[in-house]
Design a protein around this motif. Structure first.
Motif, PDB file in Angstrom:
ATOM      1  N   LEU A   1       7.550 -13.169  20.316  1.00  0.00           N
ATOM      2  CA  LEU A   1       6.781 -12.914  19.092  1.00  0.00           C
ATOM      3  C   LEU A   1       5.455 -13.659  19.061  1.00  0.00           C
ATOM      4  O   LEU A   1       4.491 -13.207  18.443  1.00  0.00           O
ATOM      5  N   ASP A   2       5.386 -14.809  19.725  1.00  0.00           N
ATOM      6  CA  ASP A   2       4.190 -15.659  19.692  1.00  0.00           C
ATOM      7  C   ASP A   2       2.978 -14.924  20.266  1.00  0.00           C
ATOM      8  O   ASP A   2       3.085 -14.271  21.296  1.00  0.00           O
ATOM      9  N   GLN A   3       1.855 -15.108  19.647  1.00  0.00           N
ATOM     10  CA  GLN A   3       0.624 -14.589  20.226  1.00  0.00           C
ATOM     11  C   GLN A   3      -0.548 -15.434  19.726  1.00  0.00           C
ATOM     12  O   GLN A   3      -0.742 -15.599  18.530  1.00  0.00           O
ATOM     13  N   PRO A   4      -1.318 -15.993  20.664  1.00  0.00           N
ATOM     14  CA  PRO A   4      -2.498 -16.755  20.264  1.00  0.00           C
ATOM     15  C   PRO A   4      -3.592 -15.795  19.788  1.00  0.00           C
ATOM     16  O   PRO A   4      -3.643 -14.646  20.234  1.00  0.00           O
ATOM     17  N   GLY A   5      -4.430 -16.292  18.905  1.00  0.00           N
ATOM     18  CA  GLY A   5      -5.517 -15.433  18.436  1.00  0.00           C
ATOM     19  C   GLY A   5      -6.595 -16.254  17.760  1.00  0.00           C
ATOM     20  O   GLY A   5      -6.418 -17.438  17.477  1.00  0.00           O
ATOM     21  N   PRO A   6      -7.746 -15.619  17.499  1.00  0.00           N
ATOM     22  CA  PRO A   6      -8.890 -16.330  16.925  1.00  0.00           C
ATOM     23  C   PRO A   6      -8.970 -16.234  15.401  1.00  0.00           C
ATOM     24  O   PRO A   6      -8.473 -15.283  14.808  1.00  0.00           O
ATOM     25  N   LEU A   7      -9.607 -17.241  14.812  1.00  0.00           N
ATOM     26  CA  LEU A   7      -9.984 -17.212  13.404  1.00  0.00           C
ATOM     27  C   LEU A   7     -11.474 -17.530  13.314  1.00  0.00           C
ATOM     28  O   LEU A   7     -11.996 -18.319  14.123  1.00  0.00           O
ATOM     29  N   GLY A   8     -12.144 -16.906  12.361  1.00  0.00           N
ATOM     30  CA  GLY A   8     -13.569 -17.157  12.198  1.00  0.00           C
ATOM     31  C   GLY A   8     -13.986 -16.871  10.767  1.00  0.00           C
ATOM     32  O   GLY A   8     -13.198 -16.354   9.979  1.00  0.00           O
ATOM     33  N   ARG A   9     -15.241 -17.205  10.471  1.00  0.00           N
ATOM     34  CA  ARG A   9     -15.694 -16.923   9.106  1.00  0.00           C
ATOM     35  C   ARG A   9     -16.154 -15.476   8.966  1.00  0.00           C
ATOM     36  O   ARG A   9     -16.297 -14.982   7.856  1.00  0.00           O
ATOM     37  N   THR A  10     -16.410 -14.814  10.092  1.00  0.00           N
ATOM     38  CA  THR A  10     -16.818 -13.412  10.020  1.00  0.00           C
ATOM     39  C   THR A  10     -16.080 -12.612  11.101  1.00  0.00           C
ATOM     40  O   THR A  10     -15.532 -13.182  12.043  1.00  0.00           O
TER      41      THR A  10
ATOM     42  N   ARG B   1     -14.892  -5.034   9.695  1.00  0.00           N
ATOM     43  CA  ARG B   1     -16.346  -5.248   9.581  1.00  0.00           C
ATOM     44  C   ARG B   1     -16.950  -4.330   8.512  1.00  0.00           C
ATOM     45  O   ARG B   1     -17.841  -4.741   7.752  1.00  0.00           O
ATOM     46  N   ALA B   2     -16.448  -3.092   8.437  1.00  0.00           N
ATOM     47  CA  ALA B   2     -16.975  -2.146   7.442  1.00  0.00           C
ATOM     48  C   ALA B   2     -16.768  -2.692   6.036  1.00  0.00           C
ATOM     49  O   ALA B   2     -17.661  -2.622   5.184  1.00  0.00           O
TER      50      ALA B   2
ATOM     51  N   LEU C   1     -23.478 -22.194   8.776  1.00  0.00           N
ATOM     52  CA  LEU C   1     -23.777 -20.982   9.539  1.00  0.00           C
ATOM     53  C   LEU C   1     -22.489 -20.325  10.030  1.00  0.00           C
ATOM     54  O   LEU C   1     -21.467 -20.985  10.213  1.00  0.00           O
ATOM     55  N   SER C   2     -22.595 -19.042  10.248  1.00  0.00           N
ATOM     56  CA  SER C   2     -21.487 -18.381  10.956  1.00  0.00           C
ATOM     57  C   SER C   2     -21.628 -18.715  12.440  1.00  0.00           C
ATOM     58  O   SER C   2     -22.661 -19.209  12.887  1.00  0.00           O
TER      59      SER C   2
END
Lengths: 97, 489, 495
Positions: free
Chosen positions: C216-225, C476-477, C12-13
């Motif tokens: 330069l560092d920046q945390p961020g998210p990863l996901g399947r969608t 998303r588009a 699942l996403s």
């Protein structure tokens, strides 16, 4: 631009890295190659260009911290990861001044 | 160093770098207490321990106090200043770099006036910047000779105040340091404690032949934690450098440690390793922006500064330069003086009396107990009451002294104390006459000698009468009666 | 043992898992157990995790289930199993930065991003593999274990947040956090076929994230969608008094803006990003994506970012200079590895650091120390900072004519393990398209845009400062047009 072994040793001493002879040779070669690549910056005219020393734009910053006490760590917590301790001090080899 | 050198042929050039701990509640980059004491590593958190992942959160009060100090010293407050990292390895430096200011400090220029041998001189400042203090290395903490690291002091906020090389003698250096200390005390930004190191100085000292246009090579002196040591260290260093130059030897640019036990400076060999601090702007802290509102607020908080105050004391109150200098040398003393005088009322005469009590008896008690005026149990208003009792003749000088000491130590209401402790002065002529008669009757030999003119024993008789009156006799009445009975001496 | 039911759950996403939780169709415990089983079954081959905190995760799951039963569910992340790069400090859970020098280090505090995920009710499964101190583009510089690409186990997942992308691609969890200094979120996202967002510098707090290069560092998210990434960003973004470089402005509602479509969007196509070493199949996928945008009503604008070519050089001076200072605290005094048997202070430093750091951090410390040292500071570090200004100005000018900049994430798809480890400069060139975004402090995103030779290709979108909402909307588009991203088959073959 070739970095000499002496320069590599000087930099390693500044950075407190005890490199093996093999590492010294390898780094002399690799850092020389990287510095060669980096030299392309010299072809740019940067006269009058201000350095971008901070990445957050002016006006975006939060307020500074108010001068109010915040609970910290207990000595036991502070020393929780210490490789060596004596009492509640971090223990290090004798410091000669 | 036994050789006498022609020191008068040389010009001494001194610049001072002062580190003053700011009186904030918390450290410069974290919410830990700046308080002294406590077990090693009991005032620490992940930030001042330099743990992975931490970031510095600048204390707003540090910036305010830096601006307040800069205004008092006539500096140009910089609208934008930048923190930098000064990189070096040492166990008391948790991150491997000190966060300091380098190319763009918060204050530039300015200066302060000093008076040496009656001559006024203006000493220019180069800059003032904000930085964090290091922790403390403790030696021989273990049987094997290991050292220990205590980070309670790491991150305590400091102002570094750098003078131009405008000082020309050890005495000027001492005067400068005293004047600067008095200003910081008056501002309430620093506690002025040289001994504990919350106000400390390094001195850059060089010598050059008179008439020369180029400064000589300088040595940086450290570890002078009193005015006296500063004077001794500079004087020693000048002698040393002059001797080198005279014998054609070079002065080495180095850091030298003052050894108070020997009264000498000696080279710190461990610091001789060439430093390459690799300064660069601290990316974790945005530039510090000081707006007009903050400057205006700090301007409004400016107190009367010591030199202006001393001038007022000398001018409208008629104090001596010496007394005025002592009072303003310590912000708390002058504040106490002003409050006590205001409570007492009156002009130059009252001012002189208040000043005498503060500089004499109260300074003695303060030195003995180590308590600053703010911590005394005696308030300015109570001191004014004591002076009132003295002037009214309710107590005599000795009684007032007892009263002041009692109030200094325990506090209380002076009038009530006079009653409770029976300190009221005896002015009743009958009682005093009886005492005088008794003393003269008991000392026929002394009376004889006095009357023969061989020796003036007035002092002896006053003492005896006062003793008989338990110290409470009115000195004027005692003297008058003795004079009458002894027949004019 | 992975059951068919488990496979259905882990596939699942995040959005779908969240909806199932909200509908009461499944419990957080079920989801968490399914993820733990999937990790147990696959991670021996993938190597995405450095530590799995199963028991802790199950406790968090049970708490979430109790909250929900009591009607007090916290939001879309409540009960959803996630994992974070082992660069984020986790109180009481060892944090290594992929380095031997931090072996056994147990942080006494949590990173702000971790605190915020837990406050949103998320379940944390463990700590994800990475290049040592986030220094690398292939995850091969992990001191502990290699991480492999689930699409082809002989290939790199990209780096430095390799574990963060591989775990998603391998269906081991529903969302992850990574960090991006020169492309370390976007490159692995592209190589592993997932969505990865590097927010604007200052959008997400860096407090408690082990520093590589602070500016330069920046945390961020990863996901399947894109939805998953938008939800994660919403949870972690926003001001933090612990990080003065974190912006004061509040986070946007990224989910609300997500379905806005591409109509009217002006997409800048920088000519400098389509030459040189860009592989034809990758260029083809990127061009197809641009055509899709046109079809959706966006306009393409040719732009120029003339200083892009200087990005790698400027980056490797600035990043290494900052790193040389950031890594000075690993000195064997207060935490971390201390070389045994040392008797003198200088030995304590140099031996501990020699033994604790791997080759890549050493190389970068050396380069950064050199660039800052007396006599070289102006020629290298200061000049690089000025070039950085020029790169930022390129983007500022471009954003006068377009709303987002689009191009490839990397010149090619995932390369073979071992292919570039001997040549650091070649490794550094993998970041050639991603690095300018960090130098300019802008938000950048990688969204899957098809396959090249059976391997995922990412489209990179770069936006105006703090305009993550437009990036997510644009991504998303494309995602809606392309349909669900394909699932890698390599892992499903017999181990």
């Amino acid at each position: 631009m070739a970095l000499t072994l002496d320069e590599v040793r000087r930099v390693a001493a500044l950075a407190r890295l005890k490199l093996s002879e093999e590492e010294e040779r390898l780094f002399a070669e690799q850092l020389s190659a990287i510095l060669d690549h980096v030299r392309e910056l010299e072809t740019l005219d940067v006269t009058g260009v201000p350095p971008m020393t901070h990445a957050l734009a002016e006006g975006e910053a939060v307020a500074l911290r108010p001068d109010a006490l915040v609970p910290g760590l207990s000595p036991e917590e502070a020393l929780g990861n210490a490789p060596a301790r004596e009492g509640t001090c971090f223990k290090v080899p004798r410091i000669i001044e | 160093m036994t050789r006498t050198v022609a020191a008068s042929d040389y010009q001494v050039v001194i610049g001072l770098e002062v580190h003053a701990q700011l009186l904030t509640l918390t450290k410069i980059f974290c919410g830990c207490s700046t308080g002294f004491g406590g077990a090693p590593n009991s005032h620490v958190c992940p930030i001042c321990l330099g743990l992975p992942g931490v970031l510095p959160a600048l204390n707003a009060r540090v910036v305010e106090l830096a601006v307040k100090t800069g205004l008092a010293l006539g500096c140009a407050i910089q609208p934008v200043s930048v923190f930098s990292r000064k990189n070096y390895f040492y166990p008391d430096l948790p991150k491997g770099y000190q966060i300091s200011q380098y190319e763009l400090p918060i204050c530039l220029g300015g200066g302060l006036a000093i008076t040496v041998d009656g001559r006024e001189k203006f000493i220019r400042l180069t800059r003032i910047h904000m930085e964090e203090d290091a922790g403390k290395n403790l030696h021989d903490v273990a049987a094997d000779g290991s050292s220990g690291v205590d980070l309670n002091r790491a991150g305590v906020p400091l102002l570094e105040i750098v003078s131009e090389p405008d000082l020309r003698s050890a005495d000027e250096a001492v005067e400068y340091l005293k004047a600067l200390r008095a200003i910081l005390l008056a501002l309430g930004v620093n506690d002025g404690n040289l001994e504990e190191g919350s106000f400390r100085c390094d001195a850059n000292v060089s010598v050059m032949r008179k008439g020369a246009t180029q400064y000589g090579t300088r040595a940086e002196l450290k570890n002078m934690n009193s005015f006296r040591y500063l004077k001794q260290a500079v004087e020693y260093e000048v002698r040393r450098q002059v001797a080198l130059v005279e014998t054609g030897q070079p002065v080495v640019q180095e850091t030298r440690l003052y050894d108070p036990a020997r009264g000498e400076t000696r080279s710190m060999r461990s610091k001789e390793e060439a430093h390459d601090y690799r300064y660069f702007p601290e990316p974790d802290l945005p530039p510090v922006r000081v707006g007009e509102a903050l400057v205006a607020r700090m301007r409004a908080e400016q107190p009367e500064l010591p030199r202006a105050r001393a001038a007022r004391y000398q001018g409208s109150l008629g104090l001596s330069a010496q007394d005025a200098g002592v009072l303003v040398g310590d912000g708390g003393l002058a504040d106490f003086f002003d409050a006590a005088l205001s409570a007492r009322g009156g002009g130059a005469e009252a001012a002189k009396k208040v000043a005498n009590w503060l500089i004499g008896e109260l300074s003695r008690l303060a030195n003995e107990t180590g308590l600053p005026p703010r911590a005394w149990k005696l308030t300015p208003a109570r001191l004014a009451e004591v002076l009132g009792l003295l002037d009214a003749g309710t107590v005599n000088g000795a009684g007032a002294k007892l009263l002041v000491e009692e109030l200094f130590r325990h506090g209380g209401d002076p009038a009530e104390l006079v009653r409770r402790r029976g300190l009221a002065q005896v002015s009743d002529e009958g009682a005093i006459e009886a005492a005088v008669d008794a003393v003269l009757a008991a000392s026929p030999a002394e009376v004889e000698r006095h009357r023969s003119g061989k020796k003036d024993l007035t002092g002896f008789f006053v003492g005896q009468v006062m003793k008989a009156l338990k110290g409470k006799g009115n000195p004027g009445v005692v003297n008058a009666l003795l004079k009458k009975k002894l027949g004019g001496g | 043992m992975t059951t068919a039911n488990d496979a259905a759950l882990t596939g699942l996403s995040l959005q779908a898992a969240s909806l199932e939780l909200q509908a009461g169709a499944i419990s957080s415990r079920q989801l968490t157990e399914a993820c733990l089983a999937r990790i147990a079954a696959t991670d021996g081959r993938v190597g995405a995790f450095l530590a799995v905190t199963g028991e802790r995760a199950l406790q968090q799951a049970d708490r979430s289930d109790r909250r929900r039963a009591a009607g007090g569910a916290l939001g879309p992340l409540d009960g959803v199993p996630l994992a974070v790069k082992d660069l984020f400090l986790t109180r009481g859970v060892p944090t290594t930065a992929g380095s031997r020098i931090l072996e056994g280090f147990v942080p006494p505090y949590d990173a702000t991003a971790v605190t915020r995920l837990e406050a949103a009710g998320a379940v944390l499964l463990g700590k994800l593999n990475l290049d040592e101190f986030a220094m690398g583009s292939s995850n091969e510089h992990s001191a502990y274990r290699p991480c492999r690409n689930p699409w082809d186990l002989t290939r790199t997942p990209g780096g430095s947040s390799g574990g963060s992308a591989a775990a998603l691609s391998a269906r081991q969890c529903f969302g992850t956090l990574g960090t991006d200094t020169g492309g370390s979120i976007r490159l692995p996202a592209s190589f592993c076929g997932v969505v990865g967002l590097k927010p604007t510098y200052g959008r997400v707090s860096r407090y408690g994230v082990i520093a590589f290069a602070s500016s330069l560092d920046q945390p961020g998210p990863l996901g399947r969608t894109t939805w998953d990434v938008a939800a994660l960003l919403g949870a972690i973004a926003g001001p933090d008094p612990h990080d003065l470089t974190c912006a004061a402005r509040p986070a946007d509602d990224y989910l609300a803006a997500l379905e806005g479509g591409a109509r009217g969007l002006r997409i800048g196509v920088p000519r400098e990003w389509f030459g040189g070493g860009l592989q034809p199949e990758v260029e083809a996928r990127v061009r197809e994506a641009l055509t899709t945008y046109q079809r959706l009503g966006a306009t393409l604008v040719e732009i120029s970012l003339p200083h892009s070519r200087y990005g790698i050089a400027a980056y490797y001076l600035i990043a290494t200079a900052e790193a040389s200072a950031n890594l000075a605290r690993y000195d064997g005094v207060r935490f971390g590895l201390r070389a045994p048997g040392v008797r003198a202070l200088q030995e304590l430093y140099s031996e501990s650091r020699e033994q604790g750091f791997g080759a890549e951090p050493k190389r970068r410390i050396m380069l950064g120390t050199y660039a800052l040292s007396a006599g070289y500071h102006d020629a290298y570090y200061l000049r690089a900072q000025k070039v950085r200004t020029l790169i930022r100005r390129d983007f500022d000018a471009a954003f006068g004519r377009c709303d987002v900049v689009a191009g490839p994430v990397a010149p090619g798809p995932a390369f073979k393990l071992g292919e570039r480890t001997g040549d650091p400069l070649q490794m550094y060139l993998a970041d050639i398209f991603t690095i300018t975004c960090n130098l300019a402090a802008l938000p950048g995103l990688s969204v899957p845009c098809g396959l090249a030779r059976g391997l995922p290709v990412g489209l990179q979108l770069v936006g105006r400062p703090f305009d993550e909402a437009t990036l997510l909307k644009a991504a998303r588009a494309l995602e809606r047009e392309l349909g669900p991203a394909p699932v890698p088959a390599a892992l499903e073959a017999a181990p």
